[in-house]
Design an enzyme around this catalytic site. Structure first.
Site, mmCIF file in Angstrom:
data_model
loop_
_atom_site.group_PDB
_atom_site.id
_atom_site.type_symbol
_atom_site.label_atom_id
_atom_site.label_comp_id
_atom_site.label_asym_id
_atom_site.label_seq_id
_atom_site.Cartn_x
_atom_site.Cartn_y
_atom_site.Cartn_z
ATOM 1 C CB CYS A 1 -1.004 -0.064 1.166
ATOM 2 S SG CYS A 1 -1.759 -1.584 1.210
ATOM 3 C CG HIS B 1 -3.325 3.851 5.672
ATOM 4 N ND1 HIS B 1 -3.005 4.083 4.105
ATOM 5 C CD2 HIS B 1 -3.149 2.515 5.714
ATOM 6 C CE1 HIS B 1 -2.936 2.790 3.579
ATOM 7 N NE2 HIS B 1 -3.033 1.779 4.606
ATOM 8 C CG HIS C 1 -6.582 0.589 0.671
ATOM 9 N ND1 HIS C 1 -5.670 1.355 0.286
ATOM 10 C CD2 HIS C 1 -5.822 -0.229 1.731
ATOM 11 C CE1 HIS C 1 -4.632 0.947 0.617
ATOM 12 N NE2 HIS C 1 -4.845 0.066 1.766
#
Lengths: 267, 407
Positions: B173, B303, B337
């Site tokens: 990520c 995040h 995401h």
């Protein structure tokens, strides 16, 4: 831009560790060739070693050798992990599962599929918390990792561990990426001179990418260089092994090369 | 805890930037959706994935093949999304102009992805010969251009005719946040005069079924920091930014990268460090490179994946560096995401916040978890911002924080 090499780890056919490989590359001993023994990857705790892929164990093995050789604390080093295809063995299993009607995916398999799996294991094994970058640049992955690591050492004024590693993919993917043998190499790079230095690498930035890369005289070693992206490090390792100042050109994409001036330390 | 080598960095001008997500194509549609509180998430309709989850899918990629003899081998969902991104907000033109100005060999291409074009390989295994197991020949010759991790930068470098240093960073990520740090080092060391950074990640069965297997996907639209949060929603995105040294006269309203911090948890492959030590190091590293104190940060883009554990650990980490006064939010309720593209997606959102004086809420979140401490916005706000911080944390315990501000 210049950096110093403080330690080397190497694993591949006929290249079992730096002391023996140095002698081969310096022309003092013949290249034995042959199969590579499964690496022990002793730095991994037994549980992690059991869970890890072969690719992770190859990367851990050379990383540990380079750290020992350089006599650096692994927790003090940033890392750069360079691999063309990453965990192709794990991806093969995942794509096989997804092609079945049930599509049942193992959660462990999924989190072992990431390109930074080896970096994750290194962090768990050593507790290192500095920056860690995992990258790919296809056949130029070693050269690209070297630039990344050298820029880190110079700009952040800190030591870096560079690990480049690739294994032949499993049978289904092999025709797509026919790597002829496994190969892994690790270098500890440092921004400053010290008595640990083995060699100095200097990059001429105005013309860092040029034409026509070096090849190697021994046909067996040259075939290995062409057959695995991590083995593209061999011309650089040869220059370090021979302890003579020389220019090295590592291939960087089909039509370019990465030009490096290598000098032995102490001179 | 290790000490960070935090030299103050020279800010880097972000001369052009763009993004494509489920919110739309380019900056204007992205900002319009943020302001209107319009989410890009919808019930999963990707291929035949029978999963009870929401996704942020980019419309129309099915009808945008990459054509032309030279570029055709690159055709796959991930590179289609890359091409769509390059074509927004004049980014392609700006990149080509930079190549003329600096020389094609002086422009680095450093991009992030997690799964690259794996969707092609998924299809190839489905279509493999049932007896021999051999994959289709048309796939085998195109593996390099589609699924190999480097494919994205190879495509962008080829499409734009660039000849400088290139790499694809793949740290799950955090991939397309870390590209900013690498590019900053390349510029500082003189390896290039400008850098195209960014990232692309596209929906695929691997991540949809993978996160579902890890029990990390929510059945509904994700709701970060909510007491009822139960997992993430996956999305896809392409984003790019052009980084240059600040030498030329810049417009008023110009934006810059002021700091980056990178760290590892050194703890577990898929669980964050329980006290968020790695996250704390990344945020402190970014502050040190920007040469500012925590109080100078006016907004934090979290995040904020909306998994129970990740949000709790990030809450601890942000609280320990910033306390509970700094306004924070996660924008994953809008975009999902986007994994390897999350860094660039949220960097561009941070730049939109700076240029519009806008603080986004945490969309879908109505009841912030009383067990969490930091100040999470649940309504959009408008006011001028000086410096913003973006957090990106990933699998393998790989963390990156970035600081952006006006010039």
């Amino acid at each position: 831009m210049q950096v110093y090499v403080d330690g080397i780890g190497i694993l591949g056919p006929g290249f079992a560790g730096w002391p023996a490989s140095r002698a081969v590359l310096a022309g003092e001993a013949p290249w034995p060739g042959g199969e590579t023994e499964e690496p022990s990857a002793a730095i991994l705790p037994p549980n992690e070693r059991r869970r890890s892929s072969a690719l992770v164990r190859w990367a851990m093995h050379v990383a540990e050798e380079a750290i020992r050789h350089a006599d650096h604390d692994p927790r003090a080093l940033a890392t750069v992990f360079a691999s063309s295809g990453g965990e192709t063995g794990v991806l093969d299993q995942i794509c096989r599962s997804l092609a079945s009607p049930e599509r049942v995916l193992s959660p462990t398999l999924f989190h072992h599929s990431v390109h930074n799996a080896a970096a994750g294991y290194w962090g768990i094994a050593t507790g290192a918390q500095h920056s860690s970058t995992s990258l790919s640049c296809y056949d130029s992955s070693f050269g690209s990792g070297l630039l990344e690591a050298a820029a880190y050492a110079e700009v952040e004024q800190a030591p870096v561990l560079l690990v480049a590693y690739d294994l032949p993919p499993p049978p289904s993917l092999f025709p797509a990426r026919p790597l002829t043998a496994g190969f892994a190499v690790a270098l500890v790079l440092c921004d400053r001179p010290s008595r640990r230095n083995l060699a100095r690498l200097k990059f001429h930035l105005e013309d860092v990418l040029r034409d026509a890369p070096d090849t190697l005289a021994d046909p067996g070693i040259e075939a290995l260089r062409g057959g695995n992206p991590a083995a593209r490090a061999l011309p650089l390792l040869t220059a370090i092994a021979r302890r003579r100042s020389s220019g090295v050109r590592l291939d960087y994409f089909e039509e370019q090369c990465l030009s490096i001036e290598v000098s032995p330390c102490p001179p | 805890m290790v000490a960070m080598t935090g030299k103050i960095m020279a800010p880097l001008w972000i001369s052009h930037y763009t993004v494509v997500t489920a919110l739309g194509r380019g900056l204007d549609s992205t900002f319009a959706a943020l302001r209107a509180r319009r989410s890009g998430l919808r019930p999963c309709d990707f291929e035949d994935a029978g999963l009870n989850t929401y996704i942020g899918r980019v419309e129309g990629l099915e009808d945008l093949p990459i054509t032309g003899a030279e570029l055709m081998p690159f055709d796959c969902r991930n590179n289609r999304l890359a091409l769509l991104g390059l074509r927004q907000d004049g980014f392609e033109e700006a990149a080509r102009a930079a190549a003329r100005r600096y020389g094609a060999g002086r422009i680095a291409v450093i991009l992030g992805t997690s799964t690259s074009g794996i969707n092609e390989t998924e299809h190839a295994y489905r279509d493999r010969d049932q007896d021999s197991g051999v994959l289709p020949a048309a796939f085998l010759t195109r593996y390099r251009y589609t699924h190999n991790t480097f494919s994205l930068a190879h495509f962008v470098r080829s499409y734009l005719g660039l000849r400088g240093p290139a790499a694809v960073i793949s740290t799950a990520c955090s991939s397309s946040a870390k590209v900013f740090a690498s590019a900053a080092r390349f510029l500082a060391s003189g390896l290039c005069d400008a850098a195209i950074v960014g990232g692309v990640d596209s929906l695929c069965l691997t991540t949809l079924y993978g996160f579902s297997a890890l029990d990390l996907s929510s059945a509904g639209p994700c709701c970060p920091w909510d007491e009822a949060r139960d997992g993430l929603s996956l999305g896809e995105a392409a984003g790019f930014a052009l980084l240059e040294r600040i030498a030329r006269t810049t417009d008023s309203g110009a934006v810059a990268l002021y700091g980056y911090g990178e760290s590892c948890d050194g703890y577990h492959m898929s669980h964050p460090h329980p006290e968020g030590l790695g996250a704390i190091l990344a945020m402190r590293g970014a502050l040190a490179r920007a040469g500012i104190k925590p109080e100078a940060i006016d907004y934090i883009n979290l995040h904020g994946t909306a998994t129970p554990t990740n949000d709790r650990v990030e809450d601890l980490a942000v609280n320990s560096v910033f306390g509970t006064a700094t306004p924070c939010s996660s924008t994953k309720g809008w975009t999902g995401h986007t994994l390897g593209a999350a860094g660039i997606t949220e960097a561009v959102i941070a730049l939109l916040c700076l240029t519009h004086g806008f603080l986004p809420e945490t969309l879908n979140t109505t009841r912030p978890d009383p067990a969490l401490a930091i100040r999470v916005l649940i309504e959009n706000q408008e006011r001028p911002l000086g410096r913003v911080l973006s957090n990106i944390f990933g699998f393998g315990g790989n963390n990156c924080s970035l600081i952006f501000g006006g010039l």
